[in-house]
Scaffold this active site. Structure first.
Site, mmCIF file in Angstrom:
data_model
loop_
_atom_site.group_PDB
_atom_site.id
_atom_site.type_symbol
_atom_site.label_atom_id
_atom_site.label_comp_id
_atom_site.label_asym_id
_atom_site.label_seq_id
_atom_site.Cartn_x
_atom_site.Cartn_y
_atom_site.Cartn_z
ATOM 1 N N ALA A 296 19.593 -48.906 2.143
ATOM 2 C CA ALA A 296 20.926 -49.133 1.562
ATOM 3 C C ALA A 296 21.269 -50.619 1.667
ATOM 4 O O ALA A 296 20.653 -51.355 2.454
ATOM 5 C CB ALA A 296 21.982 -48.307 2.300
ATOM 6 N N CYS B 43 0.086 0.088 7.707
ATOM 7 C CA CYS B 43 -0.493 0.512 6.425
ATOM 8 C C CYS B 43 -1.882 1.111 6.617
ATOM 9 O O CYS B 43 -2.271 2.015 5.883
ATOM 10 C CB CYS B 43 -0.584 -0.664 5.471
ATOM 11 N N LEU C 214 18.424 -38.697 10.519
ATOM 12 C CA LEU C 214 17.824 -37.364 10.506
ATOM 13 C C LEU C 214 16.325 -37.449 10.233
ATOM 14 O O LEU C 214 15.525 -36.778 10.890
ATOM 15 C CB LEU C 214 18.515 -36.484 9.454
ATOM 16 N N ALA D 233 14.679 -38.466 13.309
ATOM 17 C CA ALA D 233 14.693 -37.395 14.317
ATOM 18 C C ALA D 233 13.592 -36.373 14.024
ATOM 19 O O ALA D 233 12.926 -35.887 14.940
ATOM 20 C CB ALA D 233 16.063 -36.718 14.345
ATOM 21 N N LEU E 52 22.655 -31.482 -3.836
ATOM 22 C CA LEU E 52 21.472 -30.819 -3.256
ATOM 23 C C LEU E 52 20.895 -29.741 -4.170
ATOM 24 O O LEU E 52 20.329 -28.755 -3.703
ATOM 25 C CB LEU E 52 21.766 -30.256 -1.852
ATOM 26 N N ARG F 6 17.332 -30.807 -10.386
ATOM 27 C CA ARG F 6 17.658 -30.863 -11.818
ATOM 28 C C ARG F 6 16.577 -31.590 -12.613
ATOM 29 O O ARG F 6 16.001 -32.568 -12.158
ATOM 30 C CB ARG F 6 18.995 -31.598 -12.017
ATOM 31 N N ALA G 5 13.857 -43.116 0.159
ATOM 32 C CA ALA G 5 13.647 -44.170 -0.831
ATOM 33 C C ALA G 5 13.975 -45.482 -0.142
ATOM 34 O O ALA G 5 14.942 -45.562 0.624
ATOM 35 C CB ALA G 5 14.553 -43.965 -2.033
ATOM 36 N N GLU H 26 0.831 -1.203 0.000
ATOM 37 C CA GLU H 26 0.000 0.000 0.000
ATOM 38 C C GLU H 26 0.865 1.252 0.000
ATOM 39 O O GLU H 26 0.601 2.221 -0.725
ATOM 40 C CB GLU H 26 -0.878 0.041 1.269
#
Ligand code: AOF
Ligand code: ZN
Length: 342
Positions: free
Chosen positions: A165, A88, A274, A277, A207, A210, A157, A55
């Site tokens: 793994a 505002c 992680l 967690a 990281l 793509r 995964a 504004e």
């Protein structure tokens, strides 16, 4: 009172203007000032935390008394607080604005209440015009405001038997190309991507997001959590954004800091410690489990301890969708006892 055609068109325009602003700690907001006969006098939008609100940006483009008797069309309720900038609602009153149309209420305890202040000063106020479009434009910001932290997706995964793994730690690639492309597309939609130092050292992930070999336009900010050093030549250090390092186990502190930095959504990519967690801490709003038709056996589990000592304490999940991706399946799920659901 009704909203006139020129005001409706101005709201559509204000929404376009809002989208020019950056995602961040503040919402994207647009504003259009209309003359009493419905001509556009000025346009403005919020350029990000610390800068003028939409504004005020619009009013600043008008000379002296030009806004007297005019209508302000704004995508968010004009704020009522002095934060990084002044209220505002007051700026509109001082400029002599006679009528305000806005789309969405400001959800803030402190910033909200601008509509009441305007009405109190004799300004006509109409709320709710094109609220759905305004809501979808800033839905991630609204979610982050509600949670007080970014919306968090925990992804992993796994083999059909729940392993992440093989026995020697190798994990590339459990899932196929369709699943990997899906992950990259979802990464590109997140503001941050989080890994533990274990995964960073084991996989040396870039990281980035793509599409095949080409990077998506939007790249999430890389975040590394853990106490181990990230090597000078780690791929993540070549990421287009600076890496945020957190040498802590306090995930609540991490997400609070990300929130302050304007990160509205985060994607937790592992590893298992992680991911577990985040789930244990009640910080997993959504789970993405990519399940591949392979068996790995062994003890490299997709998740470790998620605070379930006995079956009655099992973390129940709701599967919103099973998505076939080539020969893999993606489960999109949420934890039943989490509130951060959307
Ligand atoms: C508006 N117009 O263009 C925006 C608003 O710290 P500050 O002063 O920048 O205030 C941030 C808060 O103001 C933000 O959390 C939200 O409630 C509101 N944003 N309000 O009237 C704007 N960006
Ligand atoms: Zn404001």
């Amino acid at each position: 009172m009704t909203v006139h055609e020129a005001e409706r068109r101005a709201m559509s325009r204000a929404l376009e203007l809002a989208a020019r602003g950056p995602r961040g700690a503040n919402p994207q907001v647009g504003a259009v000032i209309l003359s009493p006969s419905g001509e556009i006098l000025a346009e403005g939008w919020h350029h990000g935390a610390g800068t003028a609100h939409a504004e005020v940006d619009a009013l600043s483009k008008l000379p002296g008394d030009a806004a007297r008797g005019a209508t302000a069309v704004v995508t968010l309720e004009p704020c009522n607080h002095t934060g990084r900038t002044g209220p505002c609602a007051l700026a509109l009153i001082d400029a002599g604005i006679a009528r305000v149309i806005y789309a969405l209420d400001d959800p803030g305890d402190v910033s909200g209440g601008g509509a009441e202040r305007l009405r109190g000063a004799g300004v006509e106020v109409e709320a709710g015009e094109q609220a759905d479009d305004a809501r979808s434009l800033i839905s991630d910001w609204l979610t982050a405001q509600r949670l007080g932290r970014p919306h968090i997706t925990v992804k992993w995964a796994q083999s059909l038997d729940g392993r992440a793994a093989a026995a020697d730690g190798t994990s590339q690639w459990i899932t196929g190309p369709f699943a990997r492309a899906d992950v990259h597309r979802r990464r590109a939609a997140a503001d941050a991507i989080i890994v533990g130092t274990g995964t960073m050292l084991a996989d040396d992930p870039a990281l980035t997001a793509r599409d095949g070999d080409s990077p998506y336009d939007h790249q999430p900010v890389p975040v590394v959590i853990g106490s181990r050093e990230t090597p000078a030549d780690a791929a993540v250090r070549r990421h287009p954004h600076d890496v945020l390092f957190y040498e802590t186990r306090d995930l609540h502190a991490v997400v609070a800091d990300l929130h302050e930095r304007g990160i509205q959504s985060a994607f937790v990519e592992g590893g298992p410690t992680l991911a577990s967690a985040f789930i244990s801490a009640g910080l997993a709003d959504r789970v993405l489990a990519y399940v591949a038709p392979v068996l790995l056996g062994g003890d490299r589990l997709a998740l470790t301890d998620v605070g379930v000592p006995t079956i009655s304490a099992a973390r129940r999940i709701v599967i919103d969708e099973w998505v076939p991706l080539g020969t893999d399946m993606l489960a999109i799920a949420r934890l039943e006892d989490n509130e951060g659901v959307r």
